[in-house]
Design a protein around this motif. Sequence first.
Motif, PDB file in Angstrom:
ATOM      1  N   PRO A  95     -11.434   0.746 -36.787  1.00 19.32           N
ATOM      2  CA  PRO A  95      -9.987   0.867 -37.029  1.00 19.32           C
ATOM      3  C   PRO A  95      -9.310  -0.479 -37.303  1.00 19.32           C
ATOM      4  CG  PRO A  95     -10.634   2.211 -35.163  1.00 19.32           C
ATOM      5  CD  PRO A  95     -11.842   1.404 -35.553  1.00 19.32           C
ATOM      6  N   ILE A  96      -9.702  -1.512 -36.575  1.00 16.08           N
ATOM      7  CA  ILE A  96      -9.118  -2.831 -36.806  1.00 16.08           C
ATOM      8  C   ILE A  96      -9.492  -3.346 -38.196  1.00 16.08           C
ATOM      9  CG2 ILE A  96      -9.244  -5.259 -36.098  1.00 16.08           C
ATOM     10  CD1 ILE A  96      -9.368  -4.215 -33.187  1.00 16.08           C
ATOM     11  N   SER A  97     -10.736  -3.070 -38.627  1.00 15.20           N
ATOM     12  CA  SER A  97     -11.192  -3.569 -39.933  1.00 15.20           C
ATOM     13  C   SER A  97     -10.426  -2.955 -41.098  1.00 15.20           C
ATOM     14  CB  SER A  97     -12.696  -3.325 -40.110  1.00 15.20           C
ATOM     15  OG  SER A  97     -12.960  -1.962 -40.398  1.00 15.20           O
ATOM     16  N   VAL A  98      -9.821  -1.789 -40.903  1.00 11.13           N
ATOM     17  CA  VAL A  98      -9.040  -1.169 -41.979  1.00 11.13           C
ATOM     18  C   VAL A  98      -7.538  -1.321 -41.759  1.00 11.13           C
ATOM     19  CG1 VAL A  98     -10.858   0.441 -42.644  1.00 11.13           C
ATOM     20  CG2 VAL A  98      -9.152   1.157 -40.941  1.00 11.13           C
ATOM     21  N   GLY A  99      -7.164  -2.179 -40.794  1.00 12.49           N
ATOM     22  CA  GLY A  99      -5.757  -2.493 -40.594  1.00 12.49           C
ATOM     23  C   GLY A  99      -5.005  -1.597 -39.630  1.00 12.49           C
ATOM     24  N   ALA A 100      -5.703  -0.744 -38.911  1.00 13.26           N
ATOM     25  CA  ALA A 100      -5.028   0.123 -37.945  1.00 13.26           C
ATOM     26  C   ALA A 100      -4.619  -0.676 -36.713  1.00 13.26           C
ATOM     27  CB  ALA A 100      -5.945   1.273 -37.537  1.00 13.26           C
ATOM     28  N   LYS A 101      -3.550  -0.253 -36.095  1.00 15.83           N
ATOM     29  CA  LYS A 101      -3.109  -0.868 -34.846  1.00 15.83           C
ATOM     30  C   LYS A 101      -3.759  -0.081 -33.708  1.00 15.83           C
ATOM     31  CE  LYS A 101       0.878  -1.785 -31.944  1.00 15.83           C
ATOM     32  NZ  LYS A 101       2.301  -1.501 -31.727  1.00 15.83           N
ATOM     33  N   ILE A 102      -4.387  -0.786 -32.790  1.00 18.60           N
ATOM     34  CA  ILE A 102      -5.031  -0.155 -31.646  1.00 18.60           C
ATOM     35  C   ILE A 102      -4.044  -0.118 -30.483  1.00 18.60           C
ATOM     36  CG2 ILE A 102      -6.908  -0.368 -29.952  1.00 18.60           C
ATOM     37  CD1 ILE A 102      -7.883   0.298 -32.762  1.00 18.60           C
ATOM     38  N   VAL A 103      -3.945   1.034 -29.848  1.00 15.96           N
ATOM     39  CA  VAL A 103      -3.144   1.184 -28.643  1.00 15.96           C
ATOM     40  C   VAL A 103      -4.123   1.496 -27.512  1.00 15.96           C
ATOM     41  CG1 VAL A 103      -1.354   2.554 -27.496  1.00 15.96           C
ATOM     42  CG2 VAL A 103      -1.123   1.986 -29.935  1.00 15.96           C
ATOM     43  N   ILE A 104      -4.014   0.748 -26.426  1.00 16.57           N
ATOM     44  CA  ILE A 104      -4.926   0.893 -25.298  1.00 16.57           C
ATOM     45  C   ILE A 104      -4.308   1.840 -24.278  1.00 16.57           C
ATOM     46  CG2 ILE A 104      -6.149  -0.299 -23.443  1.00 16.57           C
ATOM     47  CD1 ILE A 104      -7.073  -1.216 -26.197  1.00 16.57           C
ATOM     48  N   CYS A 105      -5.079   2.848 -23.895  1.00 19.17           N
ATOM     49  CA  CYS A 105      -4.667   3.820 -22.888  1.00 19.17           C
ATOM     50  C   CYS A 105      -5.371   3.475 -21.572  1.00 19.17           C
ATOM     51  CB  CYS A 105      -5.070   5.224 -23.354  1.00 19.17           C
ATOM     52  SG  CYS A 105      -4.628   6.539 -22.199  1.00 19.17           S
TER      53      CYS A 105
END
Length: 176
Positions: free
Chosen positions: A14-24
């Motif tokens: 996800p990071i490699s395609v520009g997505a923002k990661i949200v940590i739960c």
Amino acid sequence: IVPAITFIATMAYPISVGAKIVICDVAPNTINMDPEDLKKKLSPKTKMVVPVHIGGYPCNMEEIMKVTKEYNKDIVVLEDAAHAFGAIYKGKRIGTIGDFGSFSFHEVKNVTSFGEGGIVCTNVKEMRPLMPRCRFFGSDFGAKPIDNWFYNVDAMPGKYGPFVALNSSTTEIQAI
């Protein structure tokens, strides 16, 4: 949205395609995704939730699916079931409860391979016929090839528009 305790691979693509990661946050008694914290993390920008079944212990999938689909039925739930191959949650096999289930094979996991390998499954009826094409860049070995070519590679339909699958093929010996 990914759990606070997971392997980096959960976030790498996800990071490699520009997505923002949200940590739960995780539930202290299971170290799996906490459905109560998940409720707080969902937003109109949420596209996917990735519960990771740590150490073969199933996440609370009933609550994760309920919370996610009540918030927005279009949010994709992708179970990372690599550590839970064969586990059962309330009569259902882990990896078959979310929209997609993924099982990566590695020497430290329940199922290994001679190198890379894995399985992906889906409950999204429209995606089932496309799954075999995801093994090798979207190739359709059943289609009539273009003149002087062995196979066709074309974009596959995706939820957010066309996409090209990656090379996720394994050797014949790995398939045994």
